[in-house]
Design an enzyme around this catalytic site. Sequence first.
Site, short mmCIF file in Angstrom:
data_model
loop_
_atom_site.label_atom_id
_atom_site.label_comp_id
_atom_site.label_asym_id
_atom_site.label_seq_id
_atom_site.Cartn_x
_atom_site.Cartn_y
_atom_site.Cartn_z
N TYR A 157 0.99 25.00 -22.18
CA TYR A 157 0.88 25.00 -20.92
C TYR A 157 2.20 24.89 -20.14
O TYR A 157 2.24 25.49 -19.15
CB TYR A 157 0.03 23.45 -20.66
CG TYR A 157 -1.44 23.69 -20.11
CD1 TYR A 157 -2.16 24.62 -20.85
CD2 TYR A 157 -2.20 22.81 -19.15
CE1 TYR A 157 -3.62 24.63 -20.63
CE2 TYR A 157 -3.48 22.90 -19.21
CZ TYR A 157 -4.26 24.13 -19.51
OH TYR A 157 -5.52 24.08 -19.39
N GLU A 164 4.64 31.25 -14.78
CA GLU A 164 4.18 31.53 -13.48
C GLU A 164 5.19 31.29 -12.56
O GLU A 164 5.40 31.83 -11.34
CB GLU A 164 2.85 30.59 -13.44
CG GLU A 164 1.75 31.17 -14.38
CD GLU A 164 0.65 30.06 -14.44
OE1 GLU A 164 0.47 29.34 -13.45
OE2 GLU A 164 -0.18 30.07 -15.37
#
Length: 237
Positions: A157, A164
């Site tokens: 994660y 991102e």
Amino acid sequence: MAGNKTTKPKENNTIIKFYLIMYNFLQVLGWCDILYKLVKYHLGGEDKNKTLWEVVQFSVNIFQNAAALEIVHAITGVVKSNPIITTFQVLSRVMVVCGVILATPPSYAAASPGLPLALLAWSVTEIIRYGYYLANLIGFVPHFLVWLRYTTFIILYPIGITGELLCLYAAVQYTAKEKNAWSYVLPNEWNFTFSYQYFLIGVMLLYIPLFPKLYLHMFSQRRKTLGTSEQVSKKLH
């Protein structure tokens, strides 16, 4: 007539189950393909005249955007997932692919160091996740797969989020040079304005409250599924 009424729901359930099995199976294959291309590219097995994005673009466009179907699945009750959490998880990635990488020139987000980070985290996560869903549908879920599903996110994660955000930052750099890119400025007949640059910054800021919630939600799911660390250790041995 009574027999038809009882048979129809069973037929519908069978069709839905078959659809979900095929959907998850194809997603596993798709993300395996993406991970293979990512690794092969960095090991020098791909044409170095091509960029990483050129190598993976076709597969990522198909399989990442196909994840939008999960929002429909959650909303319609086809699967027992939280529609709100599912929407945030899916749209953040679709936004990076369609609203950032595809929306900016190849020398920006597609060339960002965030792309390989995001692809690595996405592909490993999705292979495990879709594999876990597929195993549940088939009715055979080995414990190691359950453990991977609810453990690898701890590392993946943060890696994915970092990737991102780096892609988003690269897109912001592009808008700093092309201020009106994908923007709708005043004056205009609709008396409406939209700034792509501010939109990207807003999306980046949303990660501050949303990422901890999603991350902690996964820890909560891990505790419910695997229990304490002592219980996990006993199960693995």
